[in-house]
Design an enzyme around this catalytic site. Sequence first.
Site, mmCIF file in Angstrom:
data_model
loop_
_atom_site.group_PDB
_atom_site.id
_atom_site.type_symbol
_atom_site.label_atom_id
_atom_site.label_comp_id
_atom_site.label_asym_id
_atom_site.label_seq_id
_atom_site.Cartn_x
_atom_site.Cartn_y
_atom_site.Cartn_z
ATOM 1 N N CYS A 1 0.520 1.767 15.254
ATOM 2 C CA CYS A 1 0.247 1.555 13.834
ATOM 3 C C CYS A 1 0.366 0.064 13.561
ATOM 4 O O CYS A 1 1.472 -0.466 13.429
ATOM 5 C CB CYS A 1 1.226 2.349 12.971
ATOM 6 S SG CYS A 1 1.035 2.008 11.212
ATOM 7 N N ASP B 1 -6.551 5.175 5.176
ATOM 8 C CA ASP B 1 -5.786 3.935 5.267
ATOM 9 C C ASP B 1 -6.234 2.983 4.170
ATOM 10 O O ASP B 1 -7.416 2.680 4.041
ATOM 11 C CB ASP B 1 -6.004 3.297 6.638
ATOM 12 C CG ASP B 1 -4.952 2.255 6.983
ATOM 13 O OD1 ASP B 1 -4.310 1.721 6.058
ATOM 14 O OD2 ASP B 1 -4.781 1.968 8.178
#
Length: 335
Positions: A91, A251
């Site tokens: 991430c 996102d």
Amino acid sequence: MKISRSLSTVEVHTGGEAFRIVTSGLPRLPGDTIVQRRAWLKENADEIRRALMFEPRGHADMYGGYLTEPVSPTADFGVIFLHNEGYSDHCGHGVIALSTAAVELGWVQRTVPETRVGIDAPCGFIEAFVQWDGEHAGPVRFVNVPSFIWRRDVSVDTPSFGTVTGDIAYGGAFYFYVDGAPFDLPVREAAVEKLIRFGAEVKAAANAKYPVVHPEIPEINHIYGTIIANAPRHPGSTQANCCVFADREVDRSPTGSGTGGRVAQLYQRGVLAAGDTLVNESIVGTVFKGRVLRETMVGDIPAVIPEVEGSAHICGFANWIVDERDPLTYGFLVR
């Protein structure tokens, strides 16, 4: 009140994408690697993830990470990434958030003008560098894991959009990269429902058709999301992209691992030259920058080492409790 669990967190956002850092309240995690610790959590304490990611403490697009002890000699700490569906391998926005918090809060020894932060993640060791003026943390750049195109020009059939062609590339996680223009998919907030439907259908079809496996980390063995690129809104940006990942999660940042994979894809296709910078814009207009540091190999696959840069900000501190009498003890999701 009978409190069965208490958890402390630092609340951060990177380019608009939330990252909840769990600093205390976890059980001791057995395992010599981050992947082993993640597997133990998944099997034995997944309710903690649900409590922190799901409503009412979180939401369908929540993201976070558990701090854990490092497993390599040059790391300051380890992290296990978590989201609405489970756990991720990498991430990038989380690396930027963690590095910012580590410097702002003094978790590492700080140096001017730049402070190094070493992080052990499931995908491997990540080294980040945070601008530090003695008072405030600034932009963060991190050296990404080796990134590469896994397959070029692959096609999947989707229920709503027909045949979709793109590349499968790796930047810490596997993504299906596709141009949104032929499908009338602008990377803008107003198009988010269509982007989600497209991204989810492509991801499902790609996972069914292409059994990906990382050549050196066999636990990384699925396509994590779809990254849809189109024209940016800002004149200085190279492109805009939207990542739809996990269980239809969107996102808000430009996606750190996805930016690393995009740098590799464009470089290996001859679009991005050595020394060029990719200015990658998110669905909300925030920006990450990416470039190639050097070439390398992953097994017999040509790869590159990308550098990704972005900024994060601490926006809160929280203490969370779990009351076993609560009928919604570990949360729920409404989509």
